[in-house]
Design a protein around this motif. Structure first.
Motif, PDB file in Angstrom:
ATOM      1  N   LYS A  18      28.678  71.748 -63.391  1.00 45.45           N
ATOM      2  CA  LYS A  18      29.196  71.615 -62.021  1.00 45.45           C
ATOM      3  C   LYS A  18      30.377  72.555 -61.803  1.00 45.45           C
ATOM      4  CE  LYS A  18      30.684  68.016 -58.772  1.00 45.45           C
ATOM      5  NZ  LYS A  18      31.571  68.820 -58.025  1.00 45.45           N
ATOM      6  N   GLU A  19      31.278  72.629 -62.750  1.00 44.84           N
ATOM      7  CA  GLU A  19      32.438  73.510 -62.615  1.00 44.84           C
ATOM      8  C   GLU A  19      32.012  74.972 -62.526  1.00 44.84           C
ATOM      9  OE1 GLU A  19      35.012  72.464 -65.879  1.00 44.84           O
ATOM     10  OE2 GLU A  19      35.479  70.509 -64.994  1.00 44.84           O
ATOM     11  N   LEU A  20      31.061  75.369 -63.339  1.00 39.42           N
ATOM     12  CA  LEU A  20      30.578  76.747 -63.287  1.00 39.42           C
ATOM     13  C   LEU A  20      29.882  77.018 -61.963  1.00 39.42           C
ATOM     14  CD1 LEU A  20      30.163  79.483 -64.564  1.00 39.42           C
ATOM     15  CD2 LEU A  20      28.171  78.567 -65.752  1.00 39.42           C
ATOM     16  N   ARG A  21      29.007  76.103 -61.554  1.00 42.72           N
ATOM     17  CA  ARG A  21      28.305  76.254 -60.274  1.00 42.72           C
ATOM     18  C   ARG A  21      29.301  76.381 -59.125  1.00 42.72           C
ATOM     19  NH1 ARG A  21      26.024  71.060 -57.736  1.00 42.72           N
ATOM     20  NH2 ARG A  21      28.237  70.967 -57.342  1.00 42.72           N
ATOM     21  N   ASP A  22      30.290  75.512 -59.103  1.00 36.72           N
ATOM     22  CA  ASP A  22      31.256  75.488 -58.008  1.00 36.72           C
ATOM     23  C   ASP A  22      32.188  76.698 -57.992  1.00 36.72           C
ATOM     24  OD1 ASP A  22      30.063  73.134 -57.243  1.00 36.72           O
ATOM     25  OD2 ASP A  22      31.693  71.847 -57.951  1.00 36.72           O
ATOM     26  N   SER A  23      32.248  77.429 -59.088  1.00 34.21           N
ATOM     27  CA  SER A  23      33.088  78.630 -59.120  1.00 34.21           C
ATOM     28  C   SER A  23      32.399  79.807 -58.431  1.00 34.21           C
ATOM     29  CB  SER A  23      33.444  78.996 -60.566  1.00 34.21           C
ATOM     30  OG  SER A  23      32.303  79.521 -61.244  1.00 34.21           O
ATOM     31  N   LEU A  24      31.132  79.633 -58.086  1.00 35.17           N
ATOM     32  CA  LEU A  24      30.338  80.702 -57.468  1.00 35.17           C
ATOM     33  C   LEU A  24      30.060  80.379 -56.006  1.00 35.17           C
ATOM     34  CD1 LEU A  24      27.821  80.985 -60.414  1.00 35.17           C
ATOM     35  CD2 LEU A  24      29.686  82.579 -59.916  1.00 35.17           C
ATOM     36  N   GLN A  25      29.943  81.397 -55.178  1.00 35.56           N
ATOM     37  CA  GLN A  25      29.680  81.198 -53.756  1.00 35.56           C
ATOM     38  C   GLN A  25      28.203  81.357 -53.397  1.00 35.56           C
ATOM     39  OE1 GLN A  25      31.922  80.090 -51.511  1.00 35.56           O
ATOM     40  NE2 GLN A  25      33.198  79.869 -53.331  1.00 35.56           N
ATOM     41  N   ASP A  26      27.539  82.329 -53.988  1.00 36.23           N
ATOM     42  CA  ASP A  26      26.152  82.631 -53.656  1.00 36.23           C
ATOM     43  C   ASP A  26      25.228  81.520 -54.178  1.00 36.23           C
ATOM     44  OD1 ASP A  26      23.487  84.143 -54.900  1.00 36.23           O
ATOM     45  OD2 ASP A  26      24.052  84.801 -52.874  1.00 36.23           O
ATOM     46  N   PRO A  27      24.369  80.945 -53.321  1.00 35.14           N
ATOM     47  CA  PRO A  27      23.513  79.837 -53.758  1.00 35.14           C
ATOM     48  C   PRO A  27      22.530  80.220 -54.878  1.00 35.14           C
ATOM     49  CG  PRO A  27      23.200  80.274 -51.403  1.00 35.14           C
ATOM     50  CD  PRO A  27      24.238  81.211 -51.889  1.00 35.14           C
ATOM     51  N   TYR A  28      21.996  81.435 -54.858  1.00 40.79           N
ATOM     52  CA  TYR A  28      21.100  81.858 -55.940  1.00 40.79           C
ATOM     53  C   TYR A  28      21.877  81.953 -57.257  1.00 40.79           C
ATOM     54  CZ  TYR A  28      18.144  84.695 -58.923  1.00 40.79           C
ATOM     55  OH  TYR A  28      17.423  85.164 -59.992  1.00 40.79           O
ATOM     56  N   SER A  33      23.250  79.808 -62.533  1.00 40.01           N
ATOM     57  CA  SER A  33      24.432  79.703 -63.392  1.00 40.01           C
ATOM     58  C   SER A  33      24.189  78.784 -64.590  1.00 40.01           C
ATOM     59  CB  SER A  33      25.639  79.201 -62.599  1.00 40.01           C
ATOM     60  OG  SER A  33      25.469  77.844 -62.208  1.00 40.01           O
ATOM     61  N   PHE A  34      23.178  77.946 -64.495  1.00 48.98           N
ATOM     62  CA  PHE A  34      22.905  77.004 -65.581  1.00 48.98           C
ATOM     63  C   PHE A  34      22.204  77.660 -66.773  1.00 48.98           C
ATOM     64  CE2 PHE A  34      23.045  74.588 -61.611  1.00 48.98           C
ATOM     65  CZ  PHE A  34      24.146  73.792 -61.896  1.00 48.98           C
ATOM     66  N   VAL A  35      21.957  78.968 -66.692  1.00 54.72           N
ATOM     67  CA  VAL A  35      21.346  79.658 -67.843  1.00 54.72           C
ATOM     68  C   VAL A  35      22.279  79.666 -69.052  1.00 54.72           C
ATOM     69  CG1 VAL A  35      19.743  81.045 -66.463  1.00 54.72           C
ATOM     70  CG2 VAL A  35      21.969  82.007 -67.112  1.00 54.72           C
ATOM     71  N   VAL A  73      17.616  63.575 -65.911  1.00 60.09           N
ATOM     72  CA  VAL A  73      16.862  64.410 -64.982  1.00 60.09           C
ATOM     73  C   VAL A  73      17.512  64.382 -63.607  1.00 60.09           C
ATOM     74  CG1 VAL A  73      14.665  64.634 -63.744  1.00 60.09           C
ATOM     75  CG2 VAL A  73      14.673  64.266 -66.216  1.00 60.09           C
ATOM     76  N   ASN A  74      17.845  63.198 -63.130  1.00 59.55           N
ATOM     77  CA  ASN A  74      18.470  63.097 -61.806  1.00 59.55           C
ATOM     78  C   ASN A  74      19.803  63.817 -61.725  1.00 59.55           C
ATOM     79  OD1 ASN A  74      16.416  61.747 -60.551  1.00 59.55           O
ATOM     80  ND2 ASN A  74      17.357  59.739 -60.705  1.00 59.55           N
ATOM     81  N   GLY A  75      20.554  63.819 -62.816  1.00 57.50           N
ATOM     82  CA  GLY A  75      21.817  64.563 -62.834  1.00 57.50           C
ATOM     83  C   GLY A  75      21.592  66.039 -62.588  1.00 57.50           C
ATOM     84  N   TRP A  76      20.590  66.614 -63.255  1.00 57.06           N
ATOM     85  CA  TRP A  76      20.273  68.027 -63.049  1.00 57.06           C
ATOM     86  C   TRP A  76      19.747  68.275 -61.644  1.00 57.06           C
ATOM     87  CZ3 TRP A  76      22.389  71.637 -65.585  1.00 57.06           C
ATOM     88  CH2 TRP A  76      22.678  71.498 -66.933  1.00 57.06           C
ATOM     89  N   VAL A  77      18.880  67.393 -61.167  1.00 55.77           N
ATOM     90  CA  VAL A  77      18.314  67.568 -59.824  1.00 55.77           C
ATOM     91  C   VAL A  77      19.427  67.565 -58.783  1.00 55.77           C
ATOM     92  CG1 VAL A  77      16.845  66.499 -58.056  1.00 55.77           C
ATOM     93  CG2 VAL A  77      16.023  66.706 -60.419  1.00 55.77           C
ATOM     94  N   GLU A  78      20.374  66.662 -58.900  1.00 62.57           N
ATOM     95  CA  GLU A  78      21.489  66.609 -57.942  1.00 62.57           C
ATOM     96  C   GLU A  78      22.323  67.888 -57.989  1.00 62.57           C
ATOM     97  OE1 GLU A  78      23.702  63.016 -58.622  1.00 62.57           O
ATOM     98  OE2 GLU A  78      21.940  61.768 -58.213  1.00 62.57           O
ATOM     99  N   LEU A  79      22.597  68.400 -59.183  1.00 60.20           N
ATOM    100  CA  LEU A  79      23.359  69.649 -59.288  1.00 60.20           C
ATOM    101  C   LEU A  79      22.628  70.793 -58.591  1.00 60.20           C
ATOM    102  CD1 LEU A  79      24.604  69.604 -62.997  1.00 60.20           C
ATOM    103  CD2 LEU A  79      26.019  69.459 -60.955  1.00 60.20           C
ATOM    104  N   LEU A  80      21.340  70.880 -58.815  1.00 52.86           N
ATOM    105  CA  LEU A  80      20.536  71.956 -58.224  1.00 52.86           C
ATOM    106  C   LEU A  80      20.351  71.776 -56.724  1.00 52.86           C
ATOM    107  CD1 LEU A  80      17.885  71.994 -61.066  1.00 52.86           C
ATOM    108  CD2 LEU A  80      19.527  73.837 -60.595  1.00 52.86           C
ATOM    109  N   GLU A  81      20.133  70.557 -56.299  1.00 50.41           N
ATOM    110  CA  GLU A  81      19.846  70.271 -54.883  1.00 50.41           C
ATOM    111  C   GLU A  81      20.978  70.728 -53.965  1.00 50.41           C
ATOM    112  OE1 GLU A  81      18.279  66.530 -52.155  1.00 50.41           O
ATOM    113  OE2 GLU A  81      18.968  66.160 -54.202  1.00 50.41           O
TER     114      GLU A  81
END
Length: 143
Positions: A18-28, A33-35, A73-81
């Motif tokens: 979540k922290e890594l995702r939130d540090s980025l602006q572009d949705p793609y 970022s989860f790689v 699974v739901n945790g990952w889905v929520e992060l991606l959604e």
């Protein structure tokens, strides 16, 4: 007790994602970022994957652990959604249903992770990262 340890570990992994995702602006970029999970040098790599596969094996026979797997699974889905919704609103993504796309992308991450972890001689870190990025691009660009 094992279930509590597993949940705490996965909560820490979700927080990192979540922290890594939130540090980025572009949705793609957020979706891809989860790689970081495909890095054999990551200190959580070995423990996390062994724990994940163990939970899957136990969940195939135990309803309580099936719930732990469901929560994972739901945790990952929520992060991606959240990132997919952002991409839909900005017009960057053509996909219509953010939750369904998130479930599909989560399955892609999981499937690639299985091959990458269990067959490292034939599935490198770079293979895993590029495969996921290409499939995500395909998924979110579909009508």
């Amino acid at each position: 007790m094992i279930e509590t340890v597993v949940k705490e570990f996965f909560n820490r992994i979700f927080q990192k994602g979540k922290e890594l995702r939130d540090s980025l602006q572009d949705p793609y970029e957020q979706l891809t970022s989860f790689v970081w999970i495909y890095d054999r040098e990551d200190p959580d790599y070995f423990t996390g994957y062994r724990m994940f596969f163990e939970i899957m094996a136990i969940a195939s026979m135990d309803e309580g652990y099936r719930e732990v797997f469901h929560q994972w699974v739901n945790g990952w889905v929520e992060l991606l959604e959240a990132s997919i919704e952002k991409g839909i609103k900005s017009g960057d993504f053509k996909v219509k249903d953010a939750k369904e796309a998130a479930k599909t992308i989560s399955a892609v991450y999981q499937g690639v992770a299985s091959r990458w972890f269990l067959d490292p001689d034939n599935h490198s870190d770079e293979w895993a990262k590029e495969t996921v990025k290409n499939l995500i691009k395909f998924i979110v660009s579909k009508d």
